[in-house]
Design an enzyme around this catalytic site. Sequence first.
Site, PDB file in Angstrom:
ATOM      1  CB  SER A 185      54.126  -1.376   7.600  1.00  0.00           C
ATOM      2  OG  SER A 185      53.575  -2.357   6.692  1.00  0.00           O
ATOM      3  N   GLY A 219      52.299  -4.262   4.094  1.00  0.00           N
ATOM      4  CA  GLY A 219      52.175  -5.653   4.542  1.00  0.00           C
ATOM      5  C   GLY A 219      52.055  -6.486   3.295  1.00  0.00           C
ATOM      6  CB  ILE A 253      44.233  -0.687   2.906  1.00  0.00           C
ATOM      7  CG1 ILE A 253      44.380   0.730   2.740  1.00  0.00           C
ATOM      8  CG2 ILE A 253      44.791  -1.437   1.652  1.00  0.00           C
ATOM      9  CD1 ILE A 253      43.903   1.698   1.968  1.00  0.00           C
ATOM     10  N   GLY A 254      43.199  -3.372   3.844  1.00  0.00           N
ATOM     11  CA  GLY A 254      42.844  -4.951   3.859  1.00  0.00           C
ATOM     12  C   GLY A 254      44.004  -5.581   3.325  1.00  0.00           C
ATOM     13  CB  CYS A 304      46.522  -5.931   9.999  1.00  0.00           C
ATOM     14  SG  CYS A 304      45.256  -5.440   8.628  1.00  0.00           S
ATOM     15  CB  THR A 313      45.094   1.432  12.564  1.00  0.00           C
ATOM     16  OG1 THR A 313      45.118  -0.023  12.382  1.00  0.00           O
ATOM     17  CG2 THR A 313      45.850   2.355  11.718  1.00  0.00           C
ATOM     18  N   GLY A 343      47.205   8.463  12.684  1.00  0.00           N
ATOM     19  CA  GLY A 343      47.217   9.948  12.838  1.00  0.00           C
ATOM     20  C   GLY A 343      47.221  10.642  14.147  1.00  0.00           C
ATOM     21  N   GLY A 359      50.616   8.590  15.058  1.00  0.00           N
ATOM     22  CA  GLY A 359      50.384   9.956  15.035  1.00  0.00           C
ATOM     23  C   GLY A 359      51.696  10.915  15.328  1.00  0.00           C
ATOM     24  N   GLY A 374      53.963   7.269   9.673  1.00  0.00           N
ATOM     25  CA  GLY A 374      53.001   6.686   8.776  1.00  0.00           C
ATOM     26  C   GLY A 374      52.169   7.708   7.948  1.00  0.00           C
TER      27      GLY A 374
HETATM   28  C1  LIG Z   1      46.746   3.338   4.631  1.00  0.00           C
HETATM   29  C2  LIG Z   1      47.343   2.475   5.720  1.00  0.00           C
HETATM   30  C3  LIG Z   1      47.718   1.151   5.626  1.00  0.00           C
HETATM   31  C4  LIG Z   1      48.395   0.477   6.514  1.00  0.00           C
HETATM   32  N1  LIG Z   1      48.965  -0.836   6.187  1.00  0.00           N
HETATM   33  C5  LIG Z   1      49.690  -1.375   7.296  1.00  0.00           C
HETATM   34  C6  LIG Z   1      50.152  -2.524   6.825  1.00  0.00           C
HETATM   35  O1  LIG Z   1      50.197  -3.036   5.693  1.00  0.00           O
HETATM   36  N2  LIG Z   1      51.001  -3.447   7.809  1.00  0.00           N
HETATM   37  C7  LIG Z   1      50.926  -2.730   9.223  1.00  0.00           C
HETATM   38  O2  LIG Z   1      51.648  -3.413   9.996  1.00  0.00           O
HETATM   39  N3  LIG Z   1      50.633  -1.719   9.367  1.00  0.00           N
HETATM   40  C8  LIG Z   1      49.968  -0.829   8.494  1.00  0.00           C
HETATM   41  N4  LIG Z   1      49.317   0.402   8.679  1.00  0.00           N
HETATM   42  C9  LIG Z   1      49.531   0.922  10.007  1.00  0.00           C
HETATM   43  C10 LIG Z   1      50.849   1.924  10.152  1.00  0.00           C
HETATM   44  O3  LIG Z   1      51.796   1.232   9.979  1.00  0.00           O
HETATM   45  C11 LIG Z   1      50.904   2.577  11.400  1.00  0.00           C
HETATM   46  O4  LIG Z   1      51.168   1.383  12.317  1.00  0.00           O
HETATM   47  C12 LIG Z   1      49.640   3.345  11.927  1.00  0.00           C
HETATM   48  O5  LIG Z   1      48.998   3.926  10.706  1.00  0.00           O
HETATM   49  C13 LIG Z   1      49.830   4.265  13.100  1.00  0.00           C
HETATM   50  O6  LIG Z   1      50.853   5.059  12.497  1.00  0.00           O
HETATM   51  P1  LIG Z   1      50.613   6.833  12.126  1.00  0.00           P
HETATM   52  O7  LIG Z   1      49.433   7.341  12.921  1.00  0.00           O
HETATM   53  O8  LIG Z   1      51.957   7.468  11.876  1.00  0.00           O
HETATM   54  O9  LIG Z   1      49.981   6.441  10.721  1.00  0.00           O
HETATM   55  C14 LIG Z   1      48.695   0.915   7.887  1.00  0.00           C
HETATM   56  C15 LIG Z   1      48.226   2.511   8.000  1.00  0.00           C
HETATM   57  C16 LIG Z   1      47.507   3.156   7.060  1.00  0.00           C
HETATM   58  C17 LIG Z   1      47.088   4.426   7.535  1.00  0.00           C
END
Ligand SMILES: Cc1cc2nc3c(=O)[nH]c(=O)nc-3n(C[C@H](O)[C@H](O)[C@H](O)COP(=O)(O)O)c2cc1C
Length: 380
Positions: A98, A123, A148-149, A207, A270, A294, A321, A342
């Site tokens: 997401s 989200g 981002i919020g 979040c 995150t 990441g 990551g 992600g």
């Molecule tokens: C720019 C950005 C926006 C995100 N927005 C959401 C969100 O709206 N809802 C959510 O549950 N997680 C959100 N996440 C978290 C990701 O879905 C994911 O759980 C997190 O980034 C870890 O995975 P990754 O390391 O593969 O990115 C966001 C992550 C990033 C980087």
Amino acid sequence: MLSVAKHLKLSMRPSWLHGDKERTTKTNGIQRFSIFDIRILILFRISVLVFRASPVATLVPIPYNHTEAKGVATDLSVQLAPKHPKGLLLANPVLTASGTFGYGTEYSALVDIQRLGAIVCKGTTLKPREGNLQPRLAETACGVLNSIGLQNIGVHALIKEKAPIWATWQVPVIVNIAGETVDDYVQLAKALDGVAGVSGVEVNISCPNIGAGCIEFGAEPALAAEVTAAVRSATTLPLMVKLTPNTGQITRVAQAVADAGADAISLINTLKGMAIDIAKRKSLLGNRTGGLSGPAIKPVALAMVYEVAGVVKVPVVGCGGIMTATDAIEFLMAGASAVQVGTATFANPSAPLDILEGIEVFMKKEGMKSLKGLVGITRK
Ligand SMILES: Cc1cc2nc3c(=O)[nH]c(=O)nc-3n(C[C@H](O)[C@H](O)[C@H](O)COP(=O)(O)O)c2cc1C
């Protein structure tokens, strides 16, 4: 755009984006990006995310070549909601995470999104949100901080504008919902129930970037269970609950949401983080703190998936990551039934499909006919 470039510190050349052979060479018939391409692409993708300028549809699609995995009689399907009356059967275990893949529509001209296991959309809140103060992205060693919020169009616009498109797709779309109160979650779940094009709900109680609610529910087992139970009784849709790593009791939270009716659990969101511009003596993020994603968070995510998969009986979806097929296979071996990709898509929009192909190739080489042979193998 300039401010994005500035805050990404482009001169740093992050090694995690192009560090190993798997990420940079031409393998399996797929042309990887050069370092220059990756940097341009990151700027481009992030500018789309941040400014919502979306000329994506004008780009040439990246060819997806399945050569190495062709002819594999491997069953990659996964049932994400085995206890749910309708279930949530996915063709394969690779989902988008997401907030990193928009509504899927932005990517449909770039990659063959229909090959994905599922798309988890960004989200979604009851009312549209503008998100936090800029800047909202900052690059760190081996990762990205975002604040981002929950910028989004709101659930009613989503139902009107996005769901009818999703209803024509083969790939299931799961809507990620976030609220400030339990009632927000209930209203979101009710609004989405029975909407054509919506295959499931991911309850975001994790979040770190909004002032009230959300992560507060995810840090405490009792609150997490309360939200889950309320959403469970408000919708007939399959329910996945997304957990935060920003808690000292991840297994207790996981057990609580499973007991309260979650069909599946996804983790991790995150990790709370911060970066400071020492010249300006200010945080690099308008919101001061953000969420780290990441490669930097992968070992943390993997350990949490391993621990949670050991205590719950519902499917676990690993996230955090995952940049390569090797990363994804680690999560599956740790006990995840599926994975979400992600941050990797910022550098390479076809990363989820490359990862899918890599899983298939690995399973073929290892003589595994279904995911059952792979999931949780490290636990045995
Ligand atoms: C720019 C950005 C926006 C995100 N927005 C959401 C969100 O709206 N809802 C959510 O549950 N997680 C959100 N996440 C978290 C990701 O879905 C994911 O759980 C997190 O980034 C870890 O995975 P990754 O390391 O593969 O990115 C966001 C992550 C990033 C980087």
